[in-house]
Structures are given as structure tokens and as C-alpha cells.
Write a protein that holds these residues in place. Structure first.
Motif, PDB file in Angstrom:
ATOM      1  N   GLY A  94     -56.085  -2.875  11.477  1.00 41.46           N
ATOM      2  CA  GLY A  94     -55.064  -1.854  11.667  1.00 41.46           C
ATOM      3  C   GLY A  94     -54.081  -1.699  10.527  1.00 41.46           C
ATOM      4  N   VAL A  95     -54.271  -2.461   9.443  1.00 44.87           N
ATOM      5  CA  VAL A  95     -53.365  -2.366   8.298  1.00 44.87           C
ATOM      6  C   VAL A  95     -53.681  -1.105   7.495  1.00 44.87           C
ATOM      7  CG1 VAL A  95     -52.583  -3.483   6.170  1.00 44.87           C
ATOM      8  CG2 VAL A  95     -53.180  -4.871   8.168  1.00 44.87           C
ATOM      9  N   LYS A  96     -52.638  -0.341   7.154  1.00 46.58           N
ATOM     10  CA  LYS A  96     -52.808   0.810   6.264  1.00 46.58           C
ATOM     11  C   LYS A  96     -52.686   0.307   4.831  1.00 46.58           C
ATOM     12  CE  LYS A  96     -50.863   4.235   9.479  1.00 46.58           C
ATOM     13  NZ  LYS A  96     -52.126   4.948   9.729  1.00 46.58           N
ATOM     14  N   LEU A  97     -53.823   0.121   4.167  1.00 48.38           N
ATOM     15  CA  LEU A  97     -53.817  -0.360   2.791  1.00 48.38           C
ATOM     16  C   LEU A  97     -53.692   0.824   1.841  1.00 48.38           C
ATOM     17  CD1 LEU A  97     -56.540  -3.171   2.640  1.00 48.38           C
ATOM     18  CD2 LEU A  97     -54.088  -3.411   2.229  1.00 48.38           C
ATOM     19  N   LEU A  98     -52.693   0.766   0.991  1.00 46.98           N
ATOM     20  CA  LEU A  98     -52.420   1.861   0.070  1.00 46.98           C
ATOM     21  C   LEU A  98     -52.835   1.481  -1.346  1.00 46.98           C
ATOM     22  CD1 LEU A  98     -48.862   2.886   1.325  1.00 46.98           C
ATOM     23  CD2 LEU A  98     -51.095   3.766   2.070  1.00 46.98           C
ATOM     24  N   ASN A  99     -53.604   2.349  -1.980  1.00 48.38           N
ATOM     25  CA  ASN A  99     -53.992   2.158  -3.377  1.00 48.38           C
ATOM     26  C   ASN A  99     -54.087   3.540  -4.014  1.00 48.38           C
ATOM     27  OD1 ASN A  99     -54.901   1.191  -5.818  1.00 48.38           O
ATOM     28  ND2 ASN A  99     -57.021   0.962  -5.146  1.00 48.38           N
ATOM     29  N   GLY A 100     -52.912   4.071  -4.328  1.00 47.45           N
ATOM     30  CA  GLY A 100     -52.871   5.429  -4.836  1.00 47.45           C
ATOM     31  C   GLY A 100     -52.878   6.451  -3.721  1.00 47.45           C
ATOM     32  N   HIS A 101     -52.409   6.028  -2.544  1.00 43.99           N
ATOM     33  CA  HIS A 101     -52.355   6.904  -1.381  1.00 43.99           C
ATOM     34  C   HIS A 101     -50.948   6.937  -0.802  1.00 43.99           C
ATOM     35  CE1 HIS A 101     -56.479   5.219  -1.571  1.00 43.99           C
ATOM     36  NE2 HIS A 101     -56.824   6.464  -1.347  1.00 43.99           N
ATOM     37  N   ALA A 102     -50.713   7.912   0.044  1.00 50.33           N
ATOM     38  CA  ALA A 102     -49.463   8.001   0.794  1.00 50.33           C
ATOM     39  C   ALA A 102     -49.789   8.068   2.280  1.00 50.33           C
ATOM     40  CB  ALA A 102     -48.665   9.231   0.372  1.00 50.33           C
ATOM     41  N   ALA A 103     -48.959   7.451   3.091  1.00 54.19           N
ATOM     42  CA  ALA A 103     -49.115   7.500   4.545  1.00 54.19           C
ATOM     43  C   ALA A 103     -47.758   7.775   5.161  1.00 54.19           C
ATOM     44  CB  ALA A 103     -49.669   6.183   5.071  1.00 54.19           C
ATOM     45  N   GLU A 104     -47.688   8.733   6.075  1.00 46.44           N
ATOM     46  CA  GLU A 104     -46.414   9.044   6.727  1.00 46.44           C
ATOM     47  C   GLU A 104     -46.335   8.349   8.078  1.00 46.44           C
ATOM     48  OE1 GLU A 104     -43.945  12.894   8.361  1.00 46.44           O
ATOM     49  OE2 GLU A 104     -44.960  13.058   6.426  1.00 46.44           O
ATOM     50  N   ILE A 105     -45.260   7.624   8.286  1.00 48.65           N
ATOM     51  CA  ILE A 105     -45.005   6.934   9.547  1.00 48.65           C
ATOM     52  C   ILE A 105     -43.564   7.209   9.943  1.00 48.65           C
ATOM     53  CG2 ILE A 105     -44.928   4.722  10.762  1.00 48.65           C
ATOM     54  CD1 ILE A 105     -46.884   3.633   8.666  1.00 48.65           C
ATOM     55  N   GLY A 107     -41.799   9.752  10.029  1.00 48.72           N
ATOM     56  CA  GLY A 107     -41.046  10.638   9.161  1.00 48.72           C
ATOM     57  C   GLY A 107     -40.753  10.086   7.781  1.00 48.72           C
ATOM     58  N   VAL A 108     -41.307   8.918   7.449  1.00 46.11           N
ATOM     59  CA  VAL A 108     -41.123   8.312   6.129  1.00 46.11           C
ATOM     60  C   VAL A 108     -42.468   8.270   5.413  1.00 46.11           C
ATOM     61  CG1 VAL A 108     -40.460   6.229   4.858  1.00 46.11           C
ATOM     62  CG2 VAL A 108     -39.174   6.914   6.896  1.00 46.11           C
ATOM     63  N   GLY A 109     -42.480   8.687   4.168  1.00 46.87           N
ATOM     64  CA  GLY A 109     -43.689   8.611   3.358  1.00 46.87           C
ATOM     65  C   GLY A 109     -43.776   7.263   2.658  1.00 46.87           C
ATOM     66  N   PHE A 110     -44.812   6.494   2.950  1.00 45.70           N
ATOM     67  CA  PHE A 110     -45.037   5.208   2.304  1.00 45.70           C
ATOM     68  C   PHE A 110     -46.088   5.400   1.215  1.00 45.70           C
ATOM     69  CE2 PHE A 110     -43.263   4.266   6.381  1.00 45.70           C
ATOM     70  CZ  PHE A 110     -42.473   3.134   6.189  1.00 45.70           C
ATOM     71  N   VAL A 111     -45.736   5.030  -0.005  1.00 45.92           N
ATOM     72  CA  VAL A 111     -46.599   5.254  -1.159  1.00 45.92           C
ATOM     73  C   VAL A 111     -46.874   3.911  -1.826  1.00 45.92           C
ATOM     74  CG1 VAL A 111     -46.855   6.460  -3.347  1.00 45.92           C
ATOM     75  CG2 VAL A 111     -45.505   7.486  -1.517  1.00 45.92           C
ATOM     76  N   GLY A 112     -48.125   3.608  -2.119  1.00 42.68           N
ATOM     77  CA  GLY A 112     -48.394   2.286  -2.660  1.00 42.68           C
ATOM     78  C   GLY A 112     -49.475   2.220  -3.712  1.00 42.68           C
ATOM     79  N   VAL A 113     -49.243   1.344  -4.696  1.00 41.93           N
ATOM     80  CA  VAL A 113     -50.253   0.885  -5.649  1.00 41.93           C
ATOM     81  C   VAL A 113     -49.944  -0.576  -5.957  1.00 41.93           C
ATOM     82  CG1 VAL A 113     -50.639   3.144  -6.726  1.00 41.93           C
ATOM     83  CG2 VAL A 113     -48.941   1.579  -7.703  1.00 41.93           C
ATOM     84  N   LYS A 114     -50.923  -1.256  -6.501  1.00 40.78           N
ATOM     85  CA  LYS A 114     -50.680  -2.645  -6.904  1.00 40.78           C
ATOM     86  C   LYS A 114     -49.739  -2.713  -8.089  1.00 40.78           C
ATOM     87  CE  LYS A 114     -54.114  -4.615  -8.985  1.00 40.78           C
ATOM     88  NZ  LYS A 114     -53.558  -4.612 -10.381  1.00 40.78           N
ATOM     89  N   GLY A 115     -49.895  -1.785  -9.032  1.00 40.27           N
ATOM     90  CA  GLY A 115     -49.162  -1.881 -10.287  1.00 40.27           C
ATOM     91  C   GLY A 115     -49.881  -2.821 -11.238  1.00 40.27           C
ATOM     92  N   PHE A 116     -49.246  -3.083 -12.371  1.00 33.09           N
ATOM     93  CA  PHE A 116     -49.877  -3.975 -13.348  1.00 33.09           C
ATOM     94  C   PHE A 116     -48.823  -4.472 -14.328  1.00 33.09           C
ATOM     95  CE2 PHE A 116     -53.032  -4.926 -16.818  1.00 33.09           C
ATOM     96  CZ  PHE A 116     -53.726  -5.905 -16.108  1.00 33.09           C
ATOM     97  N   ALA A 117     -49.250  -5.366 -15.190  1.00 25.17           N
ATOM     98  CA  ALA A 117     -48.370  -5.964 -16.186  1.00 25.17           C
ATOM     99  C   ALA A 117     -48.143  -5.002 -17.355  1.00 25.17           C
ATOM    100  CB  ALA A 117     -48.986  -7.271 -16.674  1.00 25.17           C
TER     101      ALA A 117
END
Length: 240
Positions: A94-105, A107-117
Motif C-alpha cells: 500500500g505504499v505510494k512509491l514516488l520516483n518522478g511522480h506526484a500523488a495527491e492525498i 488536497g496536498v500534492g506529494f512529489v518525490g525523487v531519490k535525488g543524487f550527489a
């Protein structure tokens, strides 16, 4: 009341480093978070060595979390080259894994990537010299572009950026200066500051500092479990 107007409490933590020997348990922590927050965010390093068994144990503990869970992977989750297996286990839980995606929960937009050095400010690594250096910079740029594409998907007037690597040097302060370039990159902050962002969370810098801001003023929180937070808990509690 419309979701867009409701205050949303987000519990954010990173660097759980679940091990396959079962020595760690987060059941109580997740149960507690479910009582005080509307959403749980895990900002990378969910596992210690990137092994499926570790992900399975974490998924089992997450059954005690009754609020939506959003996460990004960290460098430790890539260690064993079994990212696809880890992602399947966690998404099945049930985890929403984000990798260049957005998910709205709520009314809030959650945006995620790992990032890098790559380093920060005028000390940021440039694409010059050996092929290996150019490849490293290209990876950093690609993560920033992935973040930008995800930000463009957000339709809510509130957003939270979830990273593993830090976007600013301020929240890695406390770590040895020698390893700053390996803890994050200003390219992430440059991307964030092109958008309206309510908050940014990251982990990775276990000995870093809790709070800082991007050059554009977006609040940034280092939510690594090891970092001292105002809650006195391993997680930060943010209100959006």
C-alpha cells in the motif's frame, strides 16, 4: 470542508534501515504516527542493504500504520540491485512509491525523487574531465529533471517535496565537510525554487541539522531518524 482547505498533518521520517535479522521493529512507531498524522512520509533508506527480506519485514510493520504512506527510495535501497523486488513488495503493502511522480492525498500534492550527489553552491561538481565525472553529473541532472517533471504534475495549491538526498547544505551541517558533495546537490534546490512548494523533506545526512531553506525560501527539513526534531521523536510532524 473541502480537502483543499483542510489542514493536513504529515509525519515524516527517513533512514529506517530495516535489517533482515528482525532486530528492528517499527510497529509501535507506525501505530503512534497513525494517531497523530494524516499521512506518513518515508524519505528513503527504508532498508539497510536493499534486500527483499528487509522490505518484507518493513511491509509487515506498515500494517500497523492506518494512514496513507508515501515514500521514495534511498541509496541503501539500491545496494543489492533488487530495486524492482523492493518496489513490488512495498507497493503491494500500500505504499505510494514516488520516483518522478506526484500523488495527491487530502488536497496536498506529494512529489518525490531519490535525488543524487553533486555538491552545493559554487562547490557543485561540474561536467568536465573524465567520463566517470560526467556520468555522475549527468545522473544528478537527470534526477533534477525527473523532479521538475513531477512538479509539473501537481494540481493542488499545496505541495510537499520528498527527497532522500539533500537539496541544500544547511541541513547537512554537522556532517564532515569532506562528504558534503556526496550528501546532495543544489541542482535539486534550483528545481524546487521554480515552483511554489510548502515544504521539502529529505534524509541521508544522519548527523545533519533539522531545518533550513532553499535560496528561494522553501522550508527544508532533514527528517533522518537520527536527527533531533522538535517532536522529540524519530519523525517530524509538519502541518500543511
Amino acid at each position: 470542508m473541502d480537502d483543499q482547505r483542510k489542514s493536513v498533518k504529515v509525519a515524516a521520517v527517513a533512514d529506517l534501515h530495516m535489517t533482515e535479522d528482525g532486530a528492528k521493529s517499527y510497529k509501535d512507531l507506525f501505530g503512534e504516527i497513525s494517531l497523530v498524522a494524516d499521512v506518513l512520509v518515508i524519505a528513503g533508506d527504508l532498508t539497510d542493504l536493499g534486500r527483499p527480506k528487509e522490505a518484507e519485514l518493513l511491509a509487515s510493520d506498515l500494517r500497523h500504520c492506518t494512514v496513507p504512506t508515501v515514500a521514495v527510495l534511498g541509496n541503501h535501497d539500491h545496494e543489492s540491485g533488487q530495486v524492482d523486488d523492493i518496489c513490488k513488495i512495498l507497493t503491494d503493502a500500500g505504499v505510494k512509491l514516488l520516483n518522478g511522480h506526484a500523488a495527491e492525498i487530502a488536497g496536498v500534492g506529494f512529489v518525490g525523487v531519490k535525488g543524487f550527489a553533486g555538491g552545493f553552491g559554487r562547490h557543485m561538481l561540474g561536467s568536465f574531465g573524465e567520463t566517470a565525472i560526467k556520468a555522475m553529473v549527468a545522473e544528478s541532472v537527470e534526477e533534477s529533471m525527473r523532479l521538475e517533471n513531477a512538479m509539473r504534475q501537481v494540481r493542488s495549491d499545496r505541495s510537499l517535496v520528498v527527497l532522500h538526498y539533500a537539496p541544500i547544505a544547511e541541513t547537512v551541517a554537522g556532517e564532515p565537510l569532506e562528504i558534503y558533495p556526496f550528501l546532495g546537490s543544489s541542482r535539486l534546490a534550483e528545481t524546487i525554487d521554480r515552483f511554489r512548494v510548502n515544504a521539502v523533506v529529505h534524509g541521508h545526512a544522519h548527523r545533519g541539522s533539522y531545518e533550513g531553506r532553499t535560496p528561494g525560501g522553501a522550508p527544508v527539513y532533514n527528517v533522518a531518524a537520527h536527527v533531533e526534531k522538535p517532536t522529540g521523536k524519530p519523525y517530524a510532524l509538519l502541518e500543511l
